[in-house]
Design a protein around this motif. Structure first.
Motif, PDB file in Angstrom:
ATOM      1  N   VAL A 285       0.829  -1.202   0.000  1.00 28.23           N
ATOM      2  CA  VAL A 285       0.000   0.000   0.000  1.00 28.23           C
ATOM      3  C   VAL A 285       0.863   1.252   0.000  1.00 28.23           C
ATOM      4  O   VAL A 285       0.477   2.298  -0.523  1.00 28.23           O
ATOM      5  CB  VAL A 285      -0.950   0.002   1.225  1.00 28.23           C
ATOM      6  CG1 VAL A 285      -1.830   1.253   1.231  1.00 28.23           C
ATOM      7  CG2 VAL A 285      -1.813  -1.244   1.223  1.00 28.23           C
ATOM      8  N   SER A 286       2.062   1.144   0.566  1.00 29.98           N
ATOM      9  CA  SER A 286       2.954   2.305   0.631  1.00 29.98           C
ATOM     10  C   SER A 286       3.388   2.768  -0.752  1.00 29.98           C
ATOM     11  O   SER A 286       3.824   3.904  -0.925  1.00 29.98           O
ATOM     12  CB  SER A 286       4.187   1.976   1.473  1.00 29.98           C
ATOM     13  OG  SER A 286       4.890   0.868   0.925  1.00 29.98           O
ATOM     14  N   ASN A 461      -5.389  -5.700 -10.534  1.00 30.19           N
ATOM     15  CA  ASN A 461      -6.482  -6.667 -10.691  1.00 30.19           C
ATOM     16  C   ASN A 461      -5.974  -7.991 -11.236  1.00 30.19           C
ATOM     17  O   ASN A 461      -6.399  -9.078 -10.794  1.00 30.19           O
ATOM     18  CB  ASN A 461      -7.550  -6.083 -11.609  1.00 30.19           C
ATOM     19  CG  ASN A 461      -8.802  -6.928 -11.654  1.00 30.19           C
ATOM     20  OD1 ASN A 461      -9.453  -7.169 -10.629  1.00 30.19           O
ATOM     21  ND2 ASN A 461      -9.154  -7.392 -12.851  1.00 30.19           N
ATOM     22  N   SER A 462      -5.037  -7.917 -12.195  1.00 29.74           N
ATOM     23  CA  SER A 462      -4.462  -9.152 -12.755  1.00 29.74           C
ATOM     24  C   SER A 462      -3.686  -9.916 -11.702  1.00 29.74           C
ATOM     25  O   SER A 462      -3.777 -11.163 -11.620  1.00 29.74           O
ATOM     26  CB  SER A 462      -3.549  -8.812 -13.931  1.00 29.74           C
ATOM     27  OG  SER A 462      -4.280  -8.192 -14.971  1.00 29.74           O
ATOM     28  N   LEU A 488      -3.155  -6.213  -1.657  1.00 33.41           N
ATOM     29  CA  LEU A 488      -3.346  -5.730  -3.026  1.00 33.41           C
ATOM     30  C   LEU A 488      -4.723  -5.102  -3.197  1.00 33.41           C
ATOM     31  O   LEU A 488      -4.875  -4.096  -3.911  1.00 33.41           O
ATOM     32  CB  LEU A 488      -3.178  -6.877  -4.016  1.00 33.41           C
ATOM     33  CG  LEU A 488      -1.733  -7.391  -4.209  1.00 33.41           C
ATOM     34  CD1 LEU A 488      -1.719  -8.612  -5.133  1.00 33.41           C
ATOM     35  CD2 LEU A 488      -0.852  -6.283  -4.797  1.00 33.41           C
ATOM     36  N   LYS A 489      -5.720  -5.665  -2.534  1.00 33.61           N
ATOM     37  CA  LYS A 489      -7.061  -5.082  -2.631  1.00 33.61           C
ATOM     38  C   LYS A 489      -7.104  -3.695  -1.977  1.00 33.61           C
ATOM     39  O   LYS A 489      -7.763  -2.783  -2.472  1.00 33.61           O
ATOM     40  CB  LYS A 489      -8.081  -6.010  -1.977  1.00 33.61           C
ATOM     41  CG  LYS A 489      -8.397  -7.253  -2.797  1.00 33.61           C
ATOM     42  CD  LYS A 489      -9.475  -8.089  -2.135  1.00 33.61           C
ATOM     43  CE  LYS A 489      -9.852  -9.286  -3.018  1.00 33.61           C
ATOM     44  NZ  LYS A 489     -10.924 -10.118  -2.393  1.00 33.61           N
ATOM     45  N   THR A 491      -4.492  -1.729  -1.706  1.00 33.43           N
ATOM     46  CA  THR A 491      -3.757  -0.869  -2.652  1.00 33.43           C
ATOM     47  C   THR A 491      -4.646  -0.475  -3.823  1.00 33.43           C
ATOM     48  O   THR A 491      -4.627   0.674  -4.288  1.00 33.43           O
ATOM     49  CB  THR A 491      -2.501  -1.588  -3.181  1.00 33.43           C
ATOM     50  OG1 THR A 491      -1.673  -1.960  -2.086  1.00 33.43           O
ATOM     51  CG2 THR A 491      -1.723  -0.697  -4.133  1.00 33.43           C
ATOM     52  N   MET A 492      -5.425  -1.422  -4.293  1.00 33.92           N
ATOM     53  CA  MET A 492      -6.329  -1.161  -5.402  1.00 33.92           C
ATOM     54  C   MET A 492      -7.392  -0.135  -5.005  1.00 33.92           C
ATOM     55  O   MET A 492      -7.768   0.728  -5.801  1.00 33.92           O
ATOM     56  CB  MET A 492      -6.980  -2.469  -5.850  1.00 33.92           C
ATOM     57  CG  MET A 492      -7.759  -2.364  -7.145  1.00 33.92           C
ATOM     58  SD  MET A 492      -8.282  -3.997  -7.747  1.00 33.92           S
ATOM     59  CE  MET A 492      -9.125  -3.516  -9.264  1.00 33.92           C
ATOM     60  N   ARG A 493      -7.879  -0.230  -3.748  1.00 33.25           N
ATOM     61  CA  ARG A 493      -8.872   0.742  -3.278  1.00 33.25           C
ATOM     62  C   ARG A 493      -8.287   2.159  -3.234  1.00 33.25           C
ATOM     63  O   ARG A 493      -8.914   3.119  -3.685  1.00 33.25           O
ATOM     64  CB  ARG A 493      -9.360   0.345  -1.886  1.00 33.25           C
ATOM     65  CG  ARG A 493     -10.472   1.243  -1.350  1.00 33.25           C
ATOM     66  CD  ARG A 493     -10.709   0.993   0.130  1.00 33.25           C
ATOM     67  NE  ARG A 493      -9.548   1.391   0.922  1.00 33.25           N
ATOM     68  CZ  ARG A 493      -9.270   2.663   1.243  1.00 33.25           C
ATOM     69  NH1 ARG A 493     -10.043   3.650   0.824  1.00 33.25           N
ATOM     70  NH2 ARG A 493      -8.200   2.922   1.970  1.00 33.25           N
ATOM     71  N   VAL A 494      -7.069   2.288  -2.715  1.00 34.48           N
ATOM     72  CA  VAL A 494      -6.413   3.604  -2.649  1.00 34.48           C
ATOM     73  C   VAL A 494      -6.136   4.128  -4.044  1.00 34.48           C
ATOM     74  O   VAL A 494      -6.346   5.318  -4.339  1.00 34.48           O
ATOM     75  CB  VAL A 494      -5.119   3.506  -1.822  1.00 34.48           C
ATOM     76  CG1 VAL A 494      -4.364   4.839  -1.867  1.00 34.48           C
ATOM     77  CG2 VAL A 494      -5.421   3.107  -0.388  1.00 34.48           C
ATOM     78  N   THR A 495      -5.682   3.221  -4.909  1.00 30.81           N
ATOM     79  CA  THR A 495      -5.380   3.646  -6.281  1.00 30.81           C
ATOM     80  C   THR A 495      -6.654   4.056  -7.016  1.00 30.81           C
ATOM     81  O   THR A 495      -6.643   5.024  -7.806  1.00 30.81           O
ATOM     82  CB  THR A 495      -4.692   2.503  -7.047  1.00 30.81           C
ATOM     83  OG1 THR A 495      -3.513   2.093  -6.333  1.00 30.81           O
ATOM     84  CG2 THR A 495      -4.308   2.949  -8.448  1.00 30.81           C
TER      85      THR A 495
END
Length: 564
Positions: A285-286, A461-462, A488-489, A491-495
């Motif tokens: 996430v960082s 996502n991949s 990763l999820k 990180t995906m939310r922040v992104t």
């Protein structure tokens, strides 16, 4: 005519252009006018009133030779009067057939008045219309005691900036502050960050070498004029003039409270310190982009990982086989952008030709002046050596030609000042096009940020799908993979949040671009109409005045009159 001949024949021989400016052509009435009443003597060769030189041939700071309106008859339609005051050639001129034209109106200055503070005002303070007028005066040298190791070793110049306004955003109607050039740089940087997509006027360059080469006072005077011109352009912008940044700059006393822009080296150092944590941190996430940072371009340097990702995305867009996840689809914008690019090319060529015209007119004026001085010398010789009446007649004829040549020379210089005044608009619009290109760059950078974040979301996502597929094959699940999937999820939310912020910023810049293009179309029409009208009327008016000068000498010269 007798007093004119006597005054002329007693004129001494002058060799320099400055001496030609003070050459007495006519009777005593002419002597009553000082050079301050002669607009030509104030526009010598590209120097302004304070003696500073103009570096660009189309500098708008040349003095203005006003052509007032009167009801005098056209000298081409009436017989020349020997008693007519010759003052017309040493004071403000009146083109014969264009006497009903006030030339100020063709610069967009119609109805404006200059108040006692040297500020152009379109309305009185009691008027209901909004106004914001700025004056930059009184440069003073100060010492930077905090950052100087040697007493007196670090000096800078401050300028008195006075403002008159009735805008509700300001507290008061008249106020003054002192600012240095570094404060102007800070203001420009803050406006660029806060008003992405707008056509923000460019600030004057900070040229350290120029300040060392030029005379100090000359450099300060030129910078003062450049700063005043820049601030007045900001005041004329419909959005920037009401900005908090400009209000703080113009009104808050003391040290400028606006946050200064960190230098590039410091930003890169901060980015380098942050990079290892992004790459090898405990959590993926960082490495995600902070949603609060996407409203600014990545080139700031504080987030090197983001810079690398956007650089990779840019290369992929240009050379990759995969189409970017989102592209510029506004066909109307793309057409306008292409037209403005073509306009900039034509404008550059036209500006160069305008410079050539100014140089040519200046050369003609100087050559005519030198021709007149040469006839002065020849007239003096003929008068001193005359033994026969025919020689005296010839001397009188040459006197008439010399007088007309010098008058025409002065007319050409006034015409050149008017040409510079009107065609300077071309040079101004070259600066406008730089501001337009900066706004386009804001749009491109914002789009690149959106593309990069969309690609990042696709990659995340991949990775999640692959980890989930691998974890499903293990009975009871793989705890390490499950933990990685959760990271990763997140990180995906922040992104995704950052992507949404980037899309909103991109849409905001697009809207700003659209509004600015509409404003530019209207202002360009008005500006170029005024420029062309003023240029054409001046060319026609001074051409008629010059024709009148030569027709007068033809009528006054006996040999020409008899042959006609």
């Amino acid at each position: 005519m007798g007093s004119e001949n006597q005054g002329f024949e007693e004129a001494q021989l002058y060799a320099s252009r400055e001496e030609m400016e003070s050459l007495v052509l006519d009777d005593d009435d002419n002597k009553k006018n000082s050079n301050d009443n002669n607009p030509l003597s104030r526009s010598n060769g590209g120097a302004n009133g304070d003696g500073s030189q103009h570096h660009h041939p189309l500098s708008s700071s040349l003095p203005f030779a006003e052509i007032p309106t009167t009801d005098d008859d056209d000298p081409l339609l009436s017989s020349p009067s020997p008693h007519k005051s010759p003052n017309a050639f040493n004071s403000f001129l009146e083109p014969p057939s264009y006497a009903d034209a006030v030339f100020r109106s063709f610069d967009g200055d119609h109805g404006k008045q200059i108040n006692g503070h040297g500020v152009v005002s379109t309305s009185s303070p009691s008027s209901s219309s909004d106004y914001l007028k700025i004056s930059v005066t009184d440069p003073q040298k100060d010492q930077d005691l905090k950052n100087s190791l040697v007493p007196g070793g670090n000096t800078f110049v401050t300028y008195l900036i006075t403002t008159w306004t009735n805008l509700p955003e300001f507290n008061g109607t008249e106020f003054s502050v002192r600012r240095r050039f570094k404060d102007v740089v800070t203001l420009s940087d803050r406006l660029s960050d806060s008003y992405r997509g707008f056509f923000i006027p460019l600030r004057p360059d900070k040229n350290v070498v120029e300040s060392q080469v030029m005379q100090k006072q000359e450099f300060v005077d030129q910078r003062r004029m450049a700063l005043e011109k820049y601030l007045r352009k900001l005041a004329a912008h419909p959005v920037i003039r009401r900005s908090e940044e400009l209000r703080v700059f113009l009104q808050v006393q003391g040290k400028l409270p606006l946050m200064k822009t960190t230098d590039v080296a410091s930003r890169m150092l901060d980015g380098a310190v942050k990079l290892p944590k992004q790459l090898f941190g405990e959590s993926v996430v960082s490495a995600a982009v902070d949603p609060n940072d996407v409203s600014q371009p990545a080139k700031g340097g504080r987030d090197l990982l983001r810079i690398f990702k956007e650089l990779r995305q840019s290369v992929t867009n240009d050379w990759g086989e995969t189409k970017p996840p989102v592209v510029e689809e506004d066909k109307e914008f793309l057409e306008k952008k292409k037209k403005l690019q073509d306009f900039e090319l034509e404008l550059t060529n036209l500006s160069q030709q305008a410079e050539s015209l100014v140089k040519a007119q200046q050369d003609i004026g100087e050559t005519l002046g030198q021709l007149g001085l040469a006839f002065v010398k020849l007239t003096k010789f003929e008068s001193e050596e005359a033994m026969f009446n025919s020689q005296r007649v010839r001397a009188a004829d040459m006197k008439n030609v010399a007088t007309s040549a010098v008058k025409a020379s002065r007319l050409y210089r006034e015409l050149n000042a008017q040409t510079v005044r009107h065609l300077d608009k071309l040079h101004e619009y070259l600066g406008v096009m730089l501001a337009v290109n900066n706004a386009y760059a804001d749009r491109s950078n914002a789009l690149l940020t959106v593309q990069t974040l969309l690609s990042e979301l696709s990659n995340l996502n991949s990775r999640i799908e692959k980890l989930e597929a691998a974890a499903s094959k293990i009975f009871g699940g793989d705890r390490s993979r499950v933990r990685k999937i959760e990271e990763l999820k997140e990180t995906m939310r922040v992104t995704d949040e950052a992507k949404n912020c980037a899309v909103r910023e991109y849409e905001r810049i697009k809207e700003n671009n659209k509004n600015e293009l509409d404003r530019l179309d209207k202002e360009r029409h008005d500006d170029f109409f005024g420029m062309l009208k003023g240029f054409v009327v001046n060319q026609a008016g001074y051409a008629e005045k010059m024709a009148s000068v030569w027709e007068t000498v033809a009528n006054e010269t006996s040999g020409y009159a008899k042959s006609c």
